[in-house]
Each structure stands twice: as C-alpha cells, then as structure tokens.
Scaffold this motif. Structure first.
Motif, PDB file in Angstrom:
ATOM      1  N   GLY A  27     -51.267 -31.766 -16.099  1.00  0.00           N
ATOM      2  CA  GLY A  27     -51.424 -31.919 -17.610  1.00  0.00           C
ATOM      3  C   GLY A  27     -51.307 -30.275 -18.262  1.00  0.00           C
ATOM      4  N   LEU A  28     -50.854 -30.040 -19.753  1.00  0.00           N
ATOM      5  CA  LEU A  28     -50.290 -28.739 -21.090  1.00  0.00           C
ATOM      6  C   LEU A  28     -51.717 -28.062 -20.220  1.00  0.00           C
ATOM      7  CD1 LEU A  28     -48.757 -30.031 -23.422  1.00  0.00           C
ATOM      8  CD2 LEU A  28     -48.182 -29.139 -21.218  1.00  0.00           C
ATOM      9  N   GLU A  29     -52.897 -28.544 -20.211  1.00  0.00           N
ATOM     10  CA  GLU A  29     -54.371 -27.567 -20.289  1.00  0.00           C
ATOM     11  C   GLU A  29     -53.754 -27.220 -19.145  1.00  0.00           C
ATOM     12  OE1 GLU A  29     -57.469 -25.498 -20.954  1.00  0.00           O
ATOM     13  OE2 GLU A  29     -55.987 -26.548 -22.299  1.00  0.00           O
ATOM     14  N   GLN A  30     -53.849 -27.271 -18.191  1.00  0.00           N
ATOM     15  CA  GLN A  30     -53.612 -26.732 -16.441  1.00  0.00           C
ATOM     16  C   GLN A  30     -53.217 -25.828 -16.701  1.00  0.00           C
ATOM     17  OE1 GLN A  30     -54.158 -29.712 -13.037  1.00  0.00           O
ATOM     18  NE2 GLN A  30     -53.728 -28.004 -11.831  1.00  0.00           N
ATOM     19  N   LEU A  31     -51.934 -26.276 -17.080  1.00  0.00           N
ATOM     20  CA  LEU A  31     -50.723 -25.415 -17.260  1.00  0.00           C
ATOM     21  C   LEU A  31     -51.055 -24.467 -17.790  1.00  0.00           C
ATOM     22  CD1 LEU A  31     -46.975 -27.721 -17.282  1.00  0.00           C
ATOM     23  CD2 LEU A  31     -48.279 -26.469 -15.204  1.00  0.00           C
ATOM     24  N   ARG A  32     -51.253 -24.241 -19.122  1.00  0.00           N
ATOM     25  CA  ARG A  32     -52.637 -23.620 -19.799  1.00  0.00           C
ATOM     26  C   ARG A  32     -52.897 -22.367 -18.994  1.00  0.00           C
ATOM     27  NH1 ARG A  32     -56.231 -20.853 -22.336  1.00  0.00           N
ATOM     28  NH2 ARG A  32     -57.667 -22.742 -21.249  1.00  0.00           N
ATOM     29  N   ARG A  33     -53.719 -22.848 -18.237  1.00  0.00           N
ATOM     30  CA  ARG A  33     -54.707 -22.234 -17.383  1.00  0.00           C
ATOM     31  C   ARG A  33     -54.224 -21.043 -16.182  1.00  0.00           C
ATOM     32  NH1 ARG A  33     -58.322 -26.649 -17.961  1.00  0.00           N
ATOM     33  NH2 ARG A  33     -57.802 -27.199 -15.057  1.00  0.00           N
ATOM     34  N   LEU A  34     -52.706 -21.984 -16.230  1.00  0.00           N
ATOM     35  CA  LEU A  34     -52.202 -20.681 -15.422  1.00  0.00           C
ATOM     36  C   LEU A  34     -51.086 -19.611 -16.116  1.00  0.00           C
ATOM     37  CD1 LEU A  34     -50.862 -23.626 -12.932  1.00  0.00           C
ATOM     38  CD2 LEU A  34     -52.539 -21.770 -12.255  1.00  0.00           C
ATOM     39  N   HIS A  90     -41.349 -11.877 -11.595  1.00  0.00           N
ATOM     40  CA  HIS A  90     -40.723 -10.837 -12.539  1.00  0.00           C
ATOM     41  C   HIS A  90     -41.955 -10.043 -13.107  1.00  0.00           C
ATOM     42  CE1 HIS A  90     -36.943 -13.014 -12.162  1.00  0.00           C
ATOM     43  NE2 HIS A  90     -37.423 -14.534 -12.550  1.00  0.00           N
ATOM     44  N   LEU A  91     -41.573  -8.855 -13.426  1.00  0.00           N
ATOM     45  CA  LEU A  91     -42.638  -8.132 -14.307  1.00  0.00           C
ATOM     46  C   LEU A  91     -42.538  -8.333 -15.777  1.00  0.00           C
ATOM     47  CD1 LEU A  91     -41.206  -4.722 -12.364  1.00  0.00           C
ATOM     48  CD2 LEU A  91     -42.932  -6.415 -11.592  1.00  0.00           C
ATOM     49  N   ASP A  92     -41.763  -8.962 -15.937  1.00  0.00           N
ATOM     50  CA  ASP A  92     -41.948  -9.615 -17.169  1.00  0.00           C
ATOM     51  C   ASP A  92     -41.962 -10.820 -17.832  1.00  0.00           C
ATOM     52  OD1 ASP A  92     -41.676  -7.067 -19.312  1.00  0.00           O
ATOM     53  OD2 ASP A  92     -39.476  -6.426 -18.049  1.00  0.00           O
ATOM     54  N   ASP A  93     -42.668 -11.584 -19.038  1.00  0.00           N
ATOM     55  CA  ASP A  93     -42.431 -13.442 -18.946  1.00  0.00           C
ATOM     56  C   ASP A  93     -40.888 -13.363 -19.119  1.00  0.00           C
ATOM     57  OD1 ASP A  93     -45.025 -12.969 -19.708  1.00  0.00           O
ATOM     58  OD2 ASP A  93     -44.349 -13.110 -21.486  1.00  0.00           O
ATOM     59  N   PRO A 128     -45.592 -16.498 -17.377  1.00  0.00           N
ATOM     60  CA  PRO A 128     -45.703 -15.325 -17.390  1.00  0.00           C
ATOM     61  C   PRO A 128     -46.109 -14.127 -16.029  1.00  0.00           C
ATOM     62  CG  PRO A 128     -48.220 -16.619 -16.233  1.00  0.00           C
ATOM     63  CD  PRO A 128     -46.392 -18.055 -16.328  1.00  0.00           C
ATOM     64  N   ALA A 129     -45.210 -13.600 -16.661  1.00  0.00           N
ATOM     65  CA  ALA A 129     -45.144 -12.530 -15.775  1.00  0.00           C
ATOM     66  C   ALA A 129     -46.556 -12.305 -14.353  1.00  0.00           C
ATOM     67  CB  ALA A 129     -45.119 -10.605 -16.544  1.00  0.00           C
ATOM     68  N   GLY A 130     -45.991 -11.990 -13.258  1.00  0.00           N
ATOM     69  CA  GLY A 130     -46.497 -12.400 -12.300  1.00  0.00           C
ATOM     70  C   GLY A 130     -46.726 -13.061 -11.951  1.00  0.00           C
ATOM     71  N   ILE A 131     -46.321 -14.394 -11.968  1.00  0.00           N
ATOM     72  CA  ILE A 131     -46.800 -15.291 -11.388  1.00  0.00           C
ATOM     73  C   ILE A 131     -45.452 -15.390 -10.475  1.00  0.00           C
ATOM     74  CG2 ILE A 131     -45.527 -17.198 -13.213  1.00  0.00           C
ATOM     75  CD1 ILE A 131     -47.429 -19.334 -12.588  1.00  0.00           C
ATOM     76  N   TYR A 132     -45.748 -16.160  -8.771  1.00  0.00           N
ATOM     77  CA  TYR A 132     -44.965 -16.881  -8.389  1.00  0.00           C
ATOM     78  C   TYR A 132     -43.966 -17.570  -8.516  1.00  0.00           C
ATOM     79  CZ  TYR A 132     -46.171 -13.459  -5.027  1.00  0.00           C
ATOM     80  OH  TYR A 132     -46.464 -11.594  -4.338  1.00  0.00           O
ATOM     81  N   HIS A 133     -42.739 -18.165  -8.545  1.00  0.00           N
ATOM     82  CA  HIS A 133     -42.308 -19.203  -9.174  1.00  0.00           C
ATOM     83  C   HIS A 133     -41.015 -19.321  -8.135  1.00  0.00           C
ATOM     84  CE1 HIS A 133     -41.323 -16.038 -11.868  1.00  0.00           C
ATOM     85  NE2 HIS A 133     -39.525 -17.134 -11.812  1.00  0.00           N
ATOM     86  N   ARG A 134     -40.114 -20.749  -8.677  1.00  0.00           N
ATOM     87  CA  ARG A 134     -39.060 -20.851  -8.955  1.00  0.00           C
ATOM     88  C   ARG A 134     -38.368 -21.771  -9.279  1.00  0.00           C
ATOM     89  NH1 ARG A 134     -40.635 -23.807  -2.841  1.00  0.00           N
ATOM     90  NH2 ARG A 134     -41.285 -25.308  -3.637  1.00  0.00           N
ATOM     91  N   HIS A 164     -48.218  -6.179  -4.843  1.00  0.00           N
ATOM     92  CA  HIS A 164     -48.536  -4.703  -5.496  1.00  0.00           C
ATOM     93  C   HIS A 164     -48.316  -4.729  -6.283  1.00  0.00           C
ATOM     94  CE1 HIS A 164     -44.311  -4.836  -3.819  1.00  0.00           C
ATOM     95  NE2 HIS A 164     -44.329  -3.620  -4.224  1.00  0.00           N
ATOM     96  N   PHE A 165     -47.282  -5.305  -6.805  1.00  0.00           N
ATOM     97  CA  PHE A 165     -46.712  -4.364  -8.506  1.00  0.00           C
ATOM     98  C   PHE A 165     -48.005  -5.487  -9.039  1.00  0.00           C
ATOM     99  CE2 PHE A 165     -43.305  -5.958  -6.349  1.00  0.00           C
ATOM    100  CZ  PHE A 165     -42.071  -4.918  -6.818  1.00  0.00           C
ATOM    101  N   PRO A 166     -47.983  -3.937 -10.518  1.00  0.00           N
ATOM    102  CA  PRO A 166     -49.427  -4.155 -11.125  1.00  0.00           C
ATOM    103  C   PRO A 166     -48.798  -5.941 -12.168  1.00  0.00           C
ATOM    104  CG  PRO A 166     -48.334  -1.864 -11.740  1.00  0.00           C
ATOM    105  CD  PRO A 166     -47.147  -2.788 -10.701  1.00  0.00           C
ATOM    106  N   ALA A 167     -47.848  -6.169 -12.338  1.00  0.00           N
ATOM    107  CA  ALA A 167     -48.050  -7.398 -13.293  1.00  0.00           C
ATOM    108  C   ALA A 167     -48.418  -8.759 -12.528  1.00  0.00           C
ATOM    109  CB  ALA A 167     -45.667  -8.030 -12.843  1.00  0.00           C
ATOM    110  N   ARG A 168     -48.428  -7.916 -11.200  1.00  0.00           N
ATOM    111  CA  ARG A 168     -49.204  -9.371  -9.976  1.00  0.00           C
ATOM    112  C   ARG A 168     -51.249  -9.105 -10.266  1.00  0.00           C
ATOM    113  NH1 ARG A 168     -49.198 -14.689  -8.226  1.00  0.00           N
ATOM    114  NH2 ARG A 168     -50.432 -15.087  -6.198  1.00  0.00           N
TER     115      ARG A 168
END
Length: 180
Positions: A27-34, A90-93, A128-134, A164-168
């Motif tokens: 749900g949206l709440e679980q996504l929001r917590r990510l 990414h280092l940015d959103d 968000p910056a730093g989230i692993y995605h595709r 190692h990136f600050p965003a992560r």
C-alpha cells in the motif's frame, strides 16, 4: 490509484507483472515508509494543470522534459531499456509523471526485496535519492513520461553496489528512523 506488490524471483520477461503467488500487495503507507511519494494528476491537461504547477513550485522542480520510450521513438532503444533495468541509485530524487502508457518502477524494501510499482497515465512518483531501483516498460511497450528535476538535470545512475555514496547513507539513515 497506484498498484504495488512484492515480486517473484522469476527470470521471465521483465515486462511481465511478476506477482508473487499468492499476491502480496503493497500500500501507499508502506511505500511512504520507503520514502517513495505518489500523486495522481490530470495527465490530459498537464500543460495547464494548476496542481502540477503548485507541485513544481513547492518542490522547486524547475527543469522538466518529456521522454517517449517506444521502439520507434527512442534512439538506442534496446540499450536504453537494458540500462533502465539495471539496479541503480541516483544522488538526487527521481521524479517521473506518466503522461501516457504504462510501465513499472521496482524499488528495494528495507529487507532488500523487490517491490514492483505499476505506473500508468496520471501517476507521479518521487523516488528518494539513494534508493536502489530500476524501470521497465510493461507488455504494452510504451510510456510517455515527464522527467522533473530541481535545477539542472543530472542523469548519472550508479549501479549497485553504490553504498559508499552519501545519498545512500542518508537514505539508510532515513529507513532506520522510519523503523523506530
């Protein structure tokens, strides 16, 4: 309304839904917590939509373009599709607004499991910056999306591992705080 679910481990076509059986909806709440934010907008009137204008001003999304991902529209289509589907951060959103068509954003949850988010016309997502995605197209093989940025666009994707990136590190701190 957005649909999201945990993915199966199948190596079948990446464009397939890949739902677990039985389905485990997210749900949206679980996504929001990510840190993932979702909005539903009026894609038929995106050029004059006052809500989109408000969002752009409030979030300082000063730059935008429109990309069409379709075999006969996108140069180096096959290469781009492979690149988009590589797990990265990414280092940015990353902000995407689907104007037409559909596709999937996959994000990692706090336990490193894949969640698939189905995106279609009118859906806006902020990763968000730093989230692993595709990203991948779905079986319709077409999406037209607005890409939004704060300031000048930065297209650099850092494939995993990129811890190692600050965003992560900032993102991992955010997840730890959300878990409390």
């Amino acid at each position: 309304m957005v649909q999201a679910w945990y993915m199966d481990e199948s190596a079948d076509d990446q464009r397939a839904p890949h739902r677990l059986r039985p389905n485990r909806a997210v749900g949206l709440e679980q996504l929001r917590r990510l840190g993932v934010r979702y909005r539903q907008l009026d894609a038929d009137n995106y050029e004059t939509d006052p809500r989109l204008k408000e969002i752009r001003e409030a979030e300082n999304y000063s730059w935008m373009d429109i990309i069409t991902i379709q075999k006969d529209k996108l140069p180096n289509y096959e290469e781009k599709i492979k690149t988009f589907y590589e797990e990265h951060l990414h280092l940015d959103d990353e902000i995407r607004y689907i104007l037409d068509g559909s596709g999937y954003f996959d994000v990692r949850d706090k336990d490193d499991k894949w969640i698939r988010i189905f995106m279609e016309k009118g859906d806006m997502i902020t990763l968000p910056a730093g989230i692993y995605h595709r990203f991948t197209l779905d079986e319709n093989d077409y999406v037209k999306a607005m890409r939004l940025f704060v300031g000048e666009p930065v297209w650099t994707a850092y494939n995993r591992p990129a811890d190692h990136f600050p965003a992560r590190k900032q993102y991992m701190k955010f997840l730890a705080e959300e878990a409390q």
